[in-house]
Design a protein around this motif. Structure first.
Motif, PDB file in Angstrom:
ATOM      1  N   ASN A  67       0.992  -1.006   0.062  1.00 26.10           N
ATOM      2  CA  ASN A  67       0.128   0.003  -0.094  1.00 26.10           C
ATOM      3  C   ASN A  67       0.648   1.270  -0.113  1.00 26.10           C
ATOM      4  OD1 ASN A  67      -2.978  -0.696   0.354  1.00 26.10           O
ATOM      5  ND2 ASN A  67      -2.307  -1.518   2.135  1.00 26.10           N
ATOM      6  N   SER A  68       0.350   2.306  -0.496  1.00 24.62           N
ATOM      7  CA  SER A  68       0.809   3.726  -0.217  1.00 24.62           C
ATOM      8  C   SER A  68       0.228   4.204   0.907  1.00 24.62           C
ATOM      9  CB  SER A  68       0.723   4.583  -1.659  1.00 24.62           C
ATOM     10  OG  SER A  68      -0.471   4.606  -2.029  1.00 24.62           O
ATOM     11  N   HIS A  69       0.904   5.260   1.402  1.00 22.48           N
ATOM     12  CA  HIS A  69       0.158   5.790   2.655  1.00 22.48           C
ATOM     13  C   HIS A  69       0.804   7.165   2.781  1.00 22.48           C
ATOM     14  CE1 HIS A  69      -1.223   1.900   4.495  1.00 22.48           C
ATOM     15  NE2 HIS A  69       0.020   1.662   4.273  1.00 22.48           N
ATOM     16  N   THR A  70      -0.087   8.087   3.429  1.00 21.37           N
ATOM     17  CA  THR A  70       0.261   9.355   3.703  1.00 21.37           C
ATOM     18  C   THR A  70       0.478   9.530   5.309  1.00 21.37           C
ATOM     19  OG1 THR A  70      -1.927  10.455   4.148  1.00 21.37           O
ATOM     20  CG2 THR A  70      -1.130  10.165   1.791  1.00 21.37           C
ATOM     21  N   ALA A  71       1.017  10.455   5.708  1.00 19.74           N
ATOM     22  CA  ALA A  71       1.094  11.259   7.058  1.00 19.74           C
ATOM     23  C   ALA A  71       0.394  12.654   6.789  1.00 19.74           C
ATOM     24  CB  ALA A  71       2.427  11.054   7.585  1.00 19.74           C
ATOM     25  N   THR A  72      -1.058  13.118   7.368  1.00 19.08           N
ATOM     26  CA  THR A  72      -1.287  14.067   7.117  1.00 19.08           C
ATOM     27  C   THR A  72      -2.023  14.548   8.359  1.00 19.08           C
ATOM     28  OG1 THR A  72      -1.999  13.158   4.761  1.00 19.08           O
ATOM     29  CG2 THR A  72      -3.250  15.294   5.783  1.00 19.08           C
ATOM     30  N   LEU A  97       3.377   8.125   0.134  1.00 17.92           N
ATOM     31  CA  LEU A  97       4.386   7.295   0.209  1.00 17.92           C
ATOM     32  C   LEU A  97       4.508   5.866  -0.381  1.00 17.92           C
ATOM     33  CD1 LEU A  97       5.480   8.659   3.754  1.00 17.92           C
ATOM     34  CD2 LEU A  97       6.225   9.602   1.371  1.00 17.92           C
ATOM     35  N   LEU A  98       5.187   5.779  -1.301  1.00 15.29           N
ATOM     36  CA  LEU A  98       5.403   4.243  -1.892  1.00 15.29           C
ATOM     37  C   LEU A  98       6.182   3.542  -0.759  1.00 15.29           C
ATOM     38  CD1 LEU A  98       6.092   4.943  -5.648  1.00 15.29           C
ATOM     39  CD2 LEU A  98       3.708   4.426  -4.352  1.00 15.29           C
ATOM     40  N   PRO A  99       6.093   2.166  -0.867  1.00 15.25           N
ATOM     41  CA  PRO A  99       6.946   1.476  -0.024  1.00 15.25           C
ATOM     42  C   PRO A  99       8.555   1.915   0.176  1.00 15.25           C
ATOM     43  CG  PRO A  99       5.488  -0.145  -1.042  1.00 15.25           C
ATOM     44  CD  PRO A  99       5.346   1.224  -1.951  1.00 15.25           C
ATOM     45  N   ASN A 100       8.864   1.984   1.325  1.00 11.39           N
ATOM     46  CA  ASN A 100      10.202   2.439   1.770  1.00 11.39           C
ATOM     47  C   ASN A 100      10.547   3.717   1.694  1.00 11.39           C
ATOM     48  OD1 ASN A 100      10.950  -0.388   2.543  1.00 11.39           O
ATOM     49  ND2 ASN A 100      11.154  -0.694   0.559  1.00 11.39           N
ATOM     50  N   GLU A 101       9.606   4.702   1.305  1.00 15.39           N
ATOM     51  CA  GLU A 101       9.833   5.952   1.162  1.00 15.39           C
ATOM     52  C   GLU A 101       9.599   6.653   2.535  1.00 15.39           C
ATOM     53  OE1 GLU A 101       8.771   7.424  -3.214  1.00 15.39           O
ATOM     54  OE2 GLU A 101       7.206   7.261  -2.016  1.00 15.39           O
ATOM     55  N   THR A 102      10.060   7.761   2.781  1.00 18.41           N
ATOM     56  CA  THR A 102       9.842   8.457   4.142  1.00 18.41           C
ATOM     57  C   THR A 102       9.528   9.960   3.848  1.00 18.41           C
ATOM     58  OG1 THR A 102      12.466   9.361   4.146  1.00 18.41           O
ATOM     59  CG2 THR A 102      11.807   6.986   4.999  1.00 18.41           C
ATOM     60  N   PHE A 103       9.148  10.525   5.113  1.00 20.97           N
ATOM     61  CA  PHE A 103       8.482  11.872   5.029  1.00 20.97           C
ATOM     62  C   PHE A 103       9.084  12.348   6.479  1.00 20.97           C
ATOM     63  CE2 PHE A 103       5.410  15.024   6.650  1.00 20.97           C
ATOM     64  CZ  PHE A 103       5.587  15.902   5.503  1.00 20.97           C
ATOM     65  N   SER A 104       9.559  13.664   6.619  1.00 22.21           N
ATOM     66  CA  SER A 104      10.031  13.969   8.003  1.00 22.21           C
ATOM     67  C   SER A 104       9.499  15.308   8.271  1.00 22.21           C
ATOM     68  CB  SER A 104      11.460  14.202   7.920  1.00 22.21           C
ATOM     69  OG  SER A 104      12.119  12.794   8.169  1.00 22.21           O
ATOM     70  N   ILE A 105       9.160  15.777   9.623  1.00 19.30           N
ATOM     71  CA  ILE A 105       8.781  17.059   9.916  1.00 19.30           C
ATOM     72  C   ILE A 105       9.263  17.565  11.378  1.00 19.30           C
ATOM     73  CG2 ILE A 105       6.666  17.331   8.680  1.00 19.30           C
ATOM     74  CD1 ILE A 105       5.125  16.537  11.528  1.00 19.30           C
ATOM     75  N   THR A 106       9.732  18.754  11.898  1.00 20.76           N
ATOM     76  CA  THR A 106      10.002  19.049  13.039  1.00 20.76           C
ATOM     77  C   THR A 106       8.784  19.757  13.570  1.00 20.76           C
ATOM     78  OG1 THR A 106      12.345  19.003  12.333  1.00 20.76           O
ATOM     79  CG2 THR A 106      11.786  20.212  13.916  1.00 20.76           C
ATOM     80  N   LEU A 107       8.393  19.302  14.890  1.00 19.96           N
ATOM     81  CA  LEU A 107       7.441  19.844  15.511  1.00 19.96           C
ATOM     82  C   LEU A 107       8.057  20.912  16.612  1.00 19.96           C
ATOM     83  CD1 LEU A 107       5.248  16.733  16.111  1.00 19.96           C
ATOM     84  CD2 LEU A 107       5.076  18.499  14.230  1.00 19.96           C
ATOM     85  N   ALA A 108       7.656  22.376  16.473  1.00 15.53           N
ATOM     86  CA  ALA A 108       8.030  23.298  17.155  1.00 15.53           C
ATOM     87  C   ALA A 108       7.244  24.052  18.162  1.00 15.53           C
ATOM     88  CB  ALA A 108       8.715  24.444  16.128  1.00 15.53           C
ATOM     89  N   VAL A 109       5.955  23.567  18.152  1.00 13.67           N
ATOM     90  CA  VAL A 109       4.954  24.020  18.997  1.00 13.67           C
ATOM     91  C   VAL A 109       4.506  23.069  19.853  1.00 13.67           C
ATOM     92  CG1 VAL A 109       2.563  25.299  19.000  1.00 13.67           C
ATOM     93  CG2 VAL A 109       4.168  25.623  17.243  1.00 13.67           C
ATOM     94  N   GLU A 110       4.355  23.327  21.145  1.00 14.72           N
ATOM     95  CA  GLU A 110       3.918  22.536  21.991  1.00 14.72           C
ATOM     96  C   GLU A 110       2.274  22.098  22.182  1.00 14.72           C
ATOM     97  OE1 GLU A 110       6.683  22.337  26.124  1.00 14.72           O
ATOM     98  OE2 GLU A 110       5.106  24.033  25.988  1.00 14.72           O
ATOM     99  N   GLY A 111       1.863  20.875  22.425  1.00 12.45           N
ATOM    100  CA  GLY A 111       0.637  20.598  21.935  1.00 12.45           C
ATOM    101  C   GLY A 111       0.176  19.077  21.616  1.00 12.45           C
ATOM    102  N   VAL A 112      -0.907  18.764  21.245  1.00 12.34           N
ATOM    103  CA  VAL A 112      -1.439  17.576  20.878  1.00 12.34           C
ATOM    104  C   VAL A 112      -1.635  17.651  19.248  1.00 12.34           C
ATOM    105  CG1 VAL A 112      -3.281  15.717  20.894  1.00 12.34           C
ATOM    106  CG2 VAL A 112      -2.616  16.853  23.172  1.00 12.34           C
ATOM    107  N   TYR A 113      -0.952  16.760  18.552  1.00  8.51           N
ATOM    108  CA  TYR A 113      -1.006  16.591  17.042  1.00  8.51           C
ATOM    109  C   TYR A 113      -1.742  15.428  16.515  1.00  8.51           C
ATOM    110  CZ  TYR A 113       2.524  20.398  16.915  1.00  8.51           C
ATOM    111  OH  TYR A 113       3.293  21.561  17.241  1.00  8.51           O
ATOM    112  N   ASP A 114      -2.996  15.381  15.867  1.00  7.05           N
ATOM    113  CA  ASP A 114      -3.392  14.277  15.564  1.00  7.05           C
ATOM    114  C   ASP A 114      -3.316  14.274  13.855  1.00  7.05           C
ATOM    115  OD1 ASP A 114      -4.371  13.599  17.845  1.00  7.05           O
ATOM    116  OD2 ASP A 114      -6.497  14.205  17.682  1.00  7.05           O
ATOM    117  N   PHE A 115      -2.901  12.819  13.402  1.00  8.55           N
ATOM    118  CA  PHE A 115      -2.883  12.704  12.093  1.00  8.55           C
ATOM    119  C   PHE A 115      -3.351  11.501  11.462  1.00  8.55           C
ATOM    120  CE2 PHE A 115       0.884  10.727  14.259  1.00  8.55           C
ATOM    121  CZ  PHE A 115       0.805   9.457  13.559  1.00  8.55           C
TER     122      PHE A 115
END
Length: 175
Positions: A67-72, A97-115
């Motif tokens: 499967n392909s997936h997202t992180a949104t 993201l296809l198999p073995n692909e990656t995605f990165s973010i840096t979270l700079a604000v405190e709190g709860v993040y749902d994706f």
């Protein structure tokens, strides 16, 4: 020709540099794996709940060969979804993201993040990241439907680990 004074000055500079207090190195990226059964009948993020420090990088990797997936991020800018990240935080969408692909973010604000995963939200493929220390962000009942935007499927709402569970454990693995 190099003078003795020059060598002493360089050596003294190096020694002084060794005595200065060290700044902490940036923490390593924390990995969230996108996974699924071989037949595609079940898909998930692992971990599904995670606590990190402000400024820490999160890296999603698709380890699901079928499967392909997202992180949104849940945010009105992403497909008119309800806001479920801190005010002032930047929303993200990894795209597919296809198999073995990656995605990165840096979270700079405190709190709860749902994706969520765009094609698999209806299968409960969601996750929650808490950034920062306990008690520094307002408590909210994130188990209920947020106002505005497209409604979140009930299966997805039930799949989020509680804030308390993440704070106690630090990492919550899928059941």
């Amino acid at each position: 020709m190099v003078s003795r004074r020059y060598i002493l000055r360089i050596g003294g500079g190096l020694l002084a540099g060794l005595l200065l207090p060290r700044l902490p190195l940036a923490a390593e990226a924390v990995e969230i794996r996108m996974q699924g059964n071989a037949d595609g009948s079940h898909v998930w993020f692992d971990p599904v709940g995670l606590r990190v420090e402000t400024g820490q990088t999160i890296r999603w990797i698709n380890l699901d060969p079928g499967n392909s997936h997202t992180a949104t991020a849940y945010h009105p800018k992403n497909f008119e979804r309800p806001l479920r990240i801190p005010g002032g935080a930047e929303p993200w969408d990894s795209d597919y993201l296809l198999p073995n692909e990656t995605f990165s973010i840096t979270l700079a604000v405190e709190g709860v993040y749902d994706f969520y995963c765009v094609p698999h939200e209806h299968a409960g493929m969601v996750g929650r990241i808490i950034v920062g220390q306990p008690g520094r962000f307002p408590a909210a009942d994130l188990s209920v439907q947020a106002t505005g935007g497209e409604p979140i499927p009930e299966i997805a709402l039930r799949a989020f680990p509680s804030v308390d569970e993440i704070m106690r454990q630090g990492v919550v693995r899928p059941a």
